[in-house]
Design a protein around this motif. Sequence first.
Motif, mmCIF file in Angstrom:
data_model
loop_
_atom_site.group_PDB
_atom_site.id
_atom_site.type_symbol
_atom_site.label_atom_id
_atom_site.label_comp_id
_atom_site.label_asym_id
_atom_site.label_seq_id
_atom_site.Cartn_x
_atom_site.Cartn_y
_atom_site.Cartn_z
ATOM 1 N N MET A 2 48.623 6.591 -63.708
ATOM 2 C CA MET A 2 49.285 6.615 -62.238
ATOM 3 C C MET A 2 48.134 6.484 -61.394
ATOM 4 S SD MET A 2 52.967 8.566 -61.977
ATOM 5 C CE MET A 2 54.132 8.579 -62.908
ATOM 6 N N THR A 3 48.602 5.768 -59.746
ATOM 7 C CA THR A 3 47.699 5.930 -59.048
ATOM 8 C C THR A 3 48.184 7.203 -58.296
ATOM 9 O OG1 THR A 3 47.295 3.325 -59.116
ATOM 10 C CG2 THR A 3 46.850 4.575 -56.886
ATOM 11 N N THR A 4 47.178 7.641 -58.470
ATOM 12 C CA THR A 4 47.660 9.337 -57.067
ATOM 13 C C THR A 4 46.950 8.978 -55.559
ATOM 14 O OG1 THR A 4 45.808 9.851 -58.354
ATOM 15 C CG2 THR A 4 47.513 10.828 -59.793
ATOM 16 N N VAL A 5 47.821 9.886 -54.930
ATOM 17 C CA VAL A 5 48.181 10.251 -53.715
ATOM 18 C C VAL A 5 47.847 11.282 -53.333
ATOM 19 C CG1 VAL A 5 48.670 8.986 -50.953
ATOM 20 C CG2 VAL A 5 48.606 7.345 -53.310
ATOM 21 N N LEU A 6 46.800 11.933 -52.690
ATOM 22 C CA LEU A 6 46.948 13.418 -52.238
ATOM 23 C C LEU A 6 47.359 12.853 -50.734
ATOM 24 C CD1 LEU A 6 46.623 16.532 -53.157
ATOM 25 C CD2 LEU A 6 44.376 15.868 -52.322
ATOM 26 N N VAL A 7 48.684 13.665 -50.627
ATOM 27 C CA VAL A 7 48.952 13.828 -48.763
ATOM 28 C C VAL A 7 48.607 15.323 -48.643
ATOM 29 C CG1 VAL A 7 51.369 13.999 -47.051
ATOM 30 C CG2 VAL A 7 50.862 12.332 -49.468
ATOM 31 N N VAL A 8 48.219 15.349 -47.375
ATOM 32 C CA VAL A 8 47.489 16.656 -46.465
ATOM 33 C C VAL A 8 48.447 16.494 -45.246
ATOM 34 C CG1 VAL A 8 45.207 16.641 -48.480
ATOM 35 C CG2 VAL A 8 45.362 15.622 -45.898
ATOM 36 N N PRO A 9 48.082 17.645 -44.782
ATOM 37 C CA PRO A 9 48.080 18.475 -43.673
ATOM 38 C C PRO A 9 47.754 17.431 -42.781
ATOM 39 C CG PRO A 9 48.325 20.821 -44.656
ATOM 40 C CD PRO A 9 47.810 19.007 -45.693
ATOM 41 N N GLU A 23 40.444 19.693 -59.079
ATOM 42 C CA GLU A 23 41.630 17.477 -58.928
ATOM 43 C C GLU A 23 40.880 17.335 -58.563
ATOM 44 O OE1 GLU A 23 42.679 21.696 -60.164
ATOM 45 O OE2 GLU A 23 43.195 21.160 -62.080
ATOM 46 N N GLU A 24 39.409 17.140 -58.072
ATOM 47 C CA GLU A 24 39.300 16.232 -57.294
ATOM 48 C C GLU A 24 39.116 14.598 -57.917
ATOM 49 O OE1 GLU A 24 35.068 15.012 -54.786
ATOM 50 O OE2 GLU A 24 35.317 16.814 -55.016
ATOM 51 N N ASP A 25 38.772 14.824 -59.191
ATOM 52 C CA ASP A 25 38.910 13.257 -60.264
ATOM 53 C C ASP A 25 40.099 13.046 -60.688
ATOM 54 O OD1 ASP A 25 35.859 13.614 -60.250
ATOM 55 O OD2 ASP A 25 35.847 14.392 -61.973
ATOM 56 N N ASP A 26 41.669 13.960 -60.150
ATOM 57 C CA ASP A 26 42.550 13.114 -60.476
ATOM 58 C C ASP A 26 43.604 12.138 -59.434
ATOM 59 O OD1 ASP A 26 42.357 14.705 -63.248
ATOM 60 O OD2 ASP A 26 43.064 16.158 -62.404
ATOM 61 N N VAL A 27 42.760 12.398 -57.620
ATOM 62 C CA VAL A 27 42.794 11.867 -56.343
ATOM 63 C C VAL A 27 42.431 10.577 -56.317
ATOM 64 C CG1 VAL A 27 43.098 12.189 -54.363
ATOM 65 C CG2 VAL A 27 43.979 14.297 -56.275
ATOM 66 N N LEU A 41 48.683 16.103 -59.925
ATOM 67 C CA LEU A 41 48.320 14.235 -59.577
ATOM 68 C C LEU A 41 47.416 14.782 -61.061
ATOM 69 C CD1 LEU A 41 47.560 14.039 -56.456
ATOM 70 C CD2 LEU A 41 49.900 13.292 -57.459
ATOM 71 N N ALA A 42 47.067 15.767 -61.635
ATOM 72 C CA ALA A 42 46.035 15.728 -62.811
ATOM 73 C C ALA A 42 46.424 14.576 -64.067
ATOM 74 C CB ALA A 42 46.075 17.391 -63.644
ATOM 75 N N VAL A 43 48.134 15.212 -64.058
ATOM 76 C CA VAL A 43 49.144 14.476 -65.578
ATOM 77 C C VAL A 43 48.869 13.266 -64.522
ATOM 78 C CG1 VAL A 43 50.897 14.922 -67.216
ATOM 79 C CG2 VAL A 43 49.679 16.709 -66.181
ATOM 80 N N PRO A 44 49.875 12.844 -64.450
ATOM 81 C CA PRO A 44 50.296 11.171 -63.437
ATOM 82 C C PRO A 44 48.643 10.794 -63.709
ATOM 83 C CG PRO A 44 50.910 12.940 -62.699
ATOM 84 C CD PRO A 44 50.557 13.452 -62.974
ATOM 85 N N LYS A 45 47.760 11.104 -63.626
ATOM 86 C CA LYS A 45 46.041 9.804 -63.430
ATOM 87 C C LYS A 45 46.160 9.936 -65.143
ATOM 88 C CE LYS A 45 42.947 8.412 -61.839
ATOM 89 N NZ LYS A 45 42.903 7.962 -61.346
ATOM 90 N N ALA A 74 52.692 4.659 -58.976
ATOM 91 C CA ALA A 74 52.300 5.587 -58.267
ATOM 92 C C ALA A 74 52.293 6.959 -57.600
ATOM 93 C CB ALA A 74 51.597 5.068 -56.730
ATOM 94 N N MET A 75 52.251 8.270 -57.551
ATOM 95 C CA MET A 75 52.661 9.148 -57.367
ATOM 96 C C MET A 75 51.677 9.955 -55.794
ATOM 97 S SD MET A 75 53.701 11.811 -60.144
ATOM 98 C CE MET A 75 54.406 13.836 -58.808
ATOM 99 N N PHE A 76 52.731 10.175 -55.177
ATOM 100 C CA PHE A 76 52.185 10.915 -54.010
ATOM 101 C C PHE A 76 52.358 12.700 -54.068
ATOM 102 C CE2 PHE A 76 52.945 6.531 -53.384
ATOM 103 C CZ PHE A 76 52.358 6.427 -52.649
ATOM 104 N N GLU A 77 51.748 13.267 -53.891
ATOM 105 C CA GLU A 77 52.105 14.891 -53.560
ATOM 106 C C GLU A 77 51.141 15.214 -52.726
ATOM 107 O OE1 GLU A 77 53.081 18.107 -55.236
ATOM 108 O OE2 GLU A 77 54.449 16.660 -56.566
ATOM 109 N N ASP A 78 51.672 16.593 -52.143
ATOM 110 C CA ASP A 78 50.702 17.464 -51.238
ATOM 111 C C ASP A 78 49.914 18.629 -52.484
ATOM 112 O OD1 ASP A 78 52.047 20.465 -50.477
ATOM 113 O OD2 ASP A 78 52.824 18.977 -51.893
#
Length: 233
Positions: free
Chosen positions: A188-195, A212-216, A180-184, A171-175
Amino acid sequence: MTNQPSRERFAHITDWVFDLDNTLYPHHTNLFSQIDVRMTAYVSDLLQMNREEARSLQKELYREYGTTLNGLMTRYEIDPDDFLQKVHDIDYSWVAPDPSLGEAIKALPGRKFIFTNGDRGHAERTARQLGVLDQFDDIFDIVAAGLVPKPAAATYDRFMALHRVAGPNAAMFEDLARNLAVPKKSGMTTVLVVPNNFEPTFSEIWEQDADEEDDVDFVTDDLASFLRSVIGT
């Protein structure tokens, strides 16, 4: 606002991969603003520009080459070690310790990595101040990446080969959604961390990553809470 996961969606994960800046610590900490100012100053000193011109060029390099460092190396053949040392000479007391995050990361089953476009020293100082450094098995930094930044596919391949990470088990966590496109694609399971309190409408997602909506897979504005829900605590 957290997009709550089920434990079942993460039950197969054995490798947990975290970006550093604005991911492990919250965006409102604004630590990267110090680095940003120092990068502008570096460009200004290097090319004898005023700060306005230097900042404009810095952002141009970032957009075109992925990082200011990559752009400066490509166009001006700078010494990367000199750049990294100077731009990371900052005040880390801005980062507030987060014991709850440390406990949540510690409780995750398997290995944990920091994967950053910064250098190891910056990652270690930040994670130590945050109180989570001891929870990680290793740090994969821009030097380990051969100075090729995310989101280059070769950089992810290098990380995964070095640590024998299988995409479907990670799983990858990114802001940044674009990171997250390549990990997806690798499974990988992808998690977007936002403010915090950020409305997750992908038309205005951080750094304008609407494509990149589909990569999250998941979005959260509270990493510690998200991880606790993953492990059921």
